[in-house]
Design a protein around this motif. Structure first.
Motif, short mmCIF file in Angstrom:
data_model
loop_
_atom_site.label_atom_id
_atom_site.label_comp_id
_atom_site.label_asym_id
_atom_site.label_seq_id
_atom_site.Cartn_x
_atom_site.Cartn_y
_atom_site.Cartn_z
N TRP A 110 -14.20 -1.39 3.28
CA TRP A 110 -13.48 -1.62 4.54
C TRP A 110 -14.46 -1.61 5.71
N LYS A 143 -15.31 -4.86 7.93
CA LYS A 143 -15.08 -4.78 9.38
C LYS A 143 -16.33 -5.25 10.12
N GLU A 170 -4.12 -8.02 6.55
CA GLU A 170 -4.47 -6.63 6.84
C GLU A 170 -5.41 -6.15 5.76
N LEU A 171 -6.51 -5.54 6.15
CA LEU A 171 -7.35 -4.79 5.22
C LEU A 171 -7.04 -3.33 5.48
N SER A 223 -7.59 0.70 4.15
CA SER A 223 -8.46 1.53 3.32
C SER A 223 -7.69 2.61 2.56
N SER A 236 -6.47 0.59 9.09
CA SER A 236 -6.05 -0.80 8.97
C SER A 236 -6.70 -1.67 10.03
N SER A 255 -5.58 -3.68 -0.10
CA SER A 255 -6.26 -2.38 -0.15
C SER A 255 -7.72 -2.59 -0.54
N VAL A 256 -8.61 -1.98 0.23
CA VAL A 256 -10.04 -2.00 -0.09
C VAL A 256 -10.57 -0.57 0.03
N LEU A 296 -14.78 -12.29 3.24
CA LEU A 296 -14.03 -11.14 2.73
C LEU A 296 -14.46 -10.68 1.34
#
Length: 168
Positions: A120, A124, A153-154, A156, A141, A114-115, A59
């Motif tokens: 993101w 992914k 959760e990532l 954007s 998400s 948040s990224v 990550l």
């Protein structure tokens, strides 16, 4: 357990509206928070190195510190930078037998981080390459589980926004 029927959904919506109307002050009249922000969120893990590899290598959250937990001799307390002066912290509790992660009422449901959109997309791709299963939701998400089962959760969306709605 089944989903609420139409009458129950209408009652839930009415209660949500009542609470919103009672407690949600307009932004221009809302007082400043007494808090400075999240210092850290602490999560229990089974294995320190597995957690470091997942959060730092996969990550891309840098490990910032690792020391003995002051509350439990032999336990590690370690931190990752998740940007904007915020941290995720982890503990292991050798010999305590804490068992696997479990979602419970009142417990952690997921941790949303948040990224930036370009990060993101890259992350992914890294999850895909690593074979990590995830749920892609609303185009912004992805939800997945870390090695101990904690749901992450990532998202954007920028900090303070949720699916195009300003929440801060």
């Amino acid at each position: 357990m089944s989903a609420p029927d139409a009458a129950a959904l209408a009652a839930i919506d009415a209660e949500r509206t009542r609470i919103r109307d009672t407690y949600l002050a307009p932004e221009e009249t809302r007082p400043a928070s007494s808090a400075r922000g999240v210092h850290h969120v602490a999560i229990v893990v089974a294995d320190v190195e597995t957690t470091v590899r997942f959060y730092q290598e996969l990550l891309e959250f840098p490990l910032t510190e690792l020391f003995e937990n002051r509350d439990y001799p032999g336990s590690n307390h370690f931190f990752f930078d998740i940007g904007n002066g915020n941290l995720i912290a982890f503990f292991d509790f050798p010999g305590l037998g804490v068992g696997p992660y479990a979602e419970v009422l009142g417990g952690l449901h997921h941790l949303a981080i948040s990224v930036a959109p370009e990060n993101w997309a890259r992350l992914k791709g890294k999850l895909d390459a690593a074979g990590v299963e995830y749920l892609h939701e609303s185009g912004t998400s992805i939800y997945f589980r870390d090695p101990d089962g904690t749901r992450v959760e990532l998202i954007s969306d920028p900090l303070g926004e949720m699916y195009g709605t300003k929440v801060l």
